[in-house]
Scaffold this active site. Structure first.
Site, PDB file in Angstrom:
ATOM      1  N   ASN A 151       0.835  -1.202   0.000  1.00 10.94           N
ATOM      2  CA  ASN A 151       0.000   0.000   0.000  1.00 10.94           C
ATOM      3  C   ASN A 151       0.873   1.255   0.000  1.00 10.94           C
ATOM      4  O   ASN A 151       2.003   1.213   0.450  1.00 10.94           O
ATOM      5  CB  ASN A 151      -0.904   0.004   1.237  1.00 10.94           C
ATOM      6  CG  ASN A 151      -2.105  -0.902   1.072  1.00 10.94           C
ATOM      7  OD1 ASN A 151      -2.668  -1.015  -0.005  1.00 10.94           O
ATOM      8  ND2 ASN A 151      -2.493  -1.566   2.148  1.00 10.94           N
ATOM      9  N   CYS A 172      -5.051  -7.013  -3.526  1.00  9.75           N
ATOM     10  CA  CYS A 172      -5.509  -6.666  -2.183  1.00  9.75           C
ATOM     11  C   CYS A 172      -6.316  -7.835  -1.629  1.00  9.75           C
ATOM     12  O   CYS A 172      -6.834  -8.663  -2.370  1.00  9.75           O
ATOM     13  CB  CYS A 172      -6.361  -5.402  -2.232  1.00  9.75           C
ATOM     14  SG  CYS A 172      -6.904  -4.788  -0.624  1.00  9.75           S
ATOM     15  N   HIS A 173      -6.441  -7.895  -0.313  1.00 15.68           N
ATOM     16  CA  HIS A 173      -7.145  -8.999   0.339  1.00 15.68           C
ATOM     17  C   HIS A 173      -8.657  -8.749   0.437  1.00 15.68           C
ATOM     18  O   HIS A 173      -9.418  -9.679   0.677  1.00 15.68           O
ATOM     19  CB  HIS A 173      -6.615  -9.204   1.760  1.00 15.68           C
ATOM     20  CG  HIS A 173      -5.129  -9.098   1.878  1.00 15.68           C
ATOM     21  ND1 HIS A 173      -4.291 -10.145   1.587  1.00 15.68           N
ATOM     22  CD2 HIS A 173      -4.338  -8.073   2.236  1.00 15.68           C
ATOM     23  CE1 HIS A 173      -3.037  -9.764   1.778  1.00 15.68           C
ATOM     24  NE2 HIS A 173      -3.050  -8.516   2.165  1.00 15.68           N
ATOM     25  N   HIS A 203      -9.768  -0.411  -2.059  1.00 16.00           N
ATOM     26  CA  HIS A 203     -10.313  -0.023  -0.753  1.00 16.00           C
ATOM     27  C   HIS A 203     -11.637   0.729  -0.868  1.00 16.00           C
ATOM     28  O   HIS A 203     -12.226   1.082   0.137  1.00 16.00           O
ATOM     29  CB  HIS A 203      -9.299   0.802   0.061  1.00 16.00           C
ATOM     30  CG  HIS A 203      -8.229  -0.046   0.655  1.00 16.00           C
ATOM     31  ND1 HIS A 203      -7.372   0.424   1.632  1.00 16.00           N
ATOM     32  CD2 HIS A 203      -7.859  -1.319   0.427  1.00 16.00           C
ATOM     33  CE1 HIS A 203      -6.523  -0.538   1.975  1.00 16.00           C
ATOM     34  NE2 HIS A 203      -6.809  -1.602   1.243  1.00 16.00           N
TER      35      HIS A 203
END
Length: 439
Positions: A151, A172-173, A203
């Site tokens: 990030n 990303c998770h 996000h």
């Protein structure tokens, strides 16, 4: 096949990604290059990966370690895949600076690693390092895939996609767990496999559609129960910012409420301090996590460094991407890539997060059409900051840093333009040699 892991001192994450590789038959007989600039952290990861290779992989992989900038090209040489998990400046000093300097101006944050003033400065100190990595890659492994886990995802992957020739994707998770998180949080029963469509930016990707295994639309019940939770002042549910998104904007988003609380001008407001309690917003959450993680590593380190360490394959995308490209067996991921018309009502040069098909032809993003306009508008507020931050990193112009911060919704809702300029100057000075010199 050669896999190079940049930032291998992230031992727990290295275990997840490289353990997944060793659990994947087609990948097991690979060369793994571990790279870091911290000798102790590199040695610890080397011990752990070597033990994993022995315990779950019958020593099929060849493990090498490479310390320091002088050995970076050798670590990268002839790599097929490069996994990036670096953190420039670590918790101490840089994360501390990202939180403590803005506090002097009355600007409070929760995570500060992706957007807002903290995300801006994390990008500014990381992009120059990525430039060094990709410059080396052009020389010694020009055809490798760069899998970025670091990030701020949108800014870093946006830079990689626009300013380097390296094949890259940001991973990303939060996409993998989005649907289950909202259903479990609202106690909605469901049957798998779920069908979902998610698109937006990292996000702040939007859960646009969600159906259960029988094709039932789950959104009506999601909206009903989210409204009930918001109306319950005694609720113990802490995902209230995202439920407010559902109520006001119609859709749930991929990343947590503590992240999204600082991505806009709605929730963290010095004029309305009661909102912090109302929405259960954990100010200074990331520093707490860092401290706890450091303490936990001290107590759990031996579990990773002993001869009994083992692993089962996780949901991390990296090994599945490598497997799909190697075998040509298709796999779908949520990837961060340059927009180029994938989402029609977001800027072409933006980094967006969309479904991607992976096979022997590489990572192929899927066109999404238009987002509902209110969701695109929310994304564009973040994209403005992303693009100016990347411009600041590429041009090294201080004015672009100021402009990025001025256009950040949370920062600009709390501080005047003059205060923002002074804050940026203070952050530049505090970061010292972690940042280049700006003009």
């Amino acid at each position: 096949m050669k896999i190079t892991f940049m930032g291998a001192g992230s031992t727990v994450f290295a275990k997840n990604v490289l353990g997944d590789v060793m659990c994947t038959p087609v990948l097991r007989e690979c060369e793994i290059a571990l790279y870091d600039i911290d000798p102790q952290r590199l040695d610890e990861s080397y011990i752990m990966v070597t033990a994993l290779n022995r315990n779950i992989n019958e020593n099929r992989a060849v493990i090498q370690k490479y310390l320091g900038v002088e050995n970076r090209k050798d670590a990268l040489r002839n790599a097929d895949f490069v996994v990036n998990a670096i953190q420039v400046g670590l918790y101490d000093p840089c994360t501390i600076i990202d939180f403590e300097v803005p506090k002097k101006y009355g600007l409070r944050q929760t995570i500060a690693d992706s957007n807002g003033i903290g995300g801006i400065f994390r990008a500014l100190r990381t992009i120059p390092v990525l430039k060094d990595f990709t410059d080396d890659m052009q020389e010694v492994c020009p055809n490798a895939y760069f899998l970025n886990y670091t990030n701020p995802m949108a800014q870093l992957t946006g830079y990689l996609g626009r300013y380097t020739p390296i094949k890259s994707v940001g991973l990303c998770h939060s996409v993998q767990v989005c649907s289950k998180t909202v259903l479990d949080g609202l106690k909605i029963p469901y049957e798998e496999p779920l069908r979902e469509r998610i698109a937006g930016i990292n996000h702040m990707g939007w859960l646009l559609e969600i159906e259960d295994a029988k094709g039932n639309d789950l959104y009506p019940e999601i909206r009903k129960r989210a409204a009930e939770v918001l109306a319950d002042s005694s609720t113990e549910n802490t995902d209230l910012v995202r439920y407010e998104y559902i109520r006001r904007f119609g859709h749930y988003c991929t990343e947590s409420s503590e992240h999204n609380a600082e991505y806009n001008n709605f929730f963290i407001k010095s004029k309305y301090p009661e909102l912090i309690d109302r929405y259960k917003i954990p100010l200074d959450e990331y520093p707490r996590r860092c401290i706890n993680q450091i303490d936990r590593w001290k107590s759990e380190k031996e579990n990773y460094l002993n001869d009994k360490v083992s692993h089962t394959r996780t949901h991390e995308y990296a090994s599945y991407i490598m497997e799909a490209i190697t075998t040509d067996i298709p796999y779908k991921i949520g990837g961060n890539v340059i927009n180029n018309g994938l989402i029609e009502n977001l800027p072409n040069e933006a980094c967006v997060e969309v479904a991607c098909l992976v096979n022997k032809y590489g990572i192929q993003p899927c066109r999404q059409g238009k987002l509902p306009e209110q969701l695109a508008a929310m994304n564009r507020l973040m994209i403005n900051v992303h693009l100016l931050t990347i411009e600041a990193a590429v041009t090294q112009k201080k004015d672009a840093i100021y402009q990025a911060a001025m256009l950040d919704p949370h920062t600009s809702s709390e501080l005047s333009m003059d205060e923002i300029v002074h804050l940026c100057d203070d952050l530049i000075e505090a970061h010292g040699d972690y940042l280049p010199k700006y003009n």
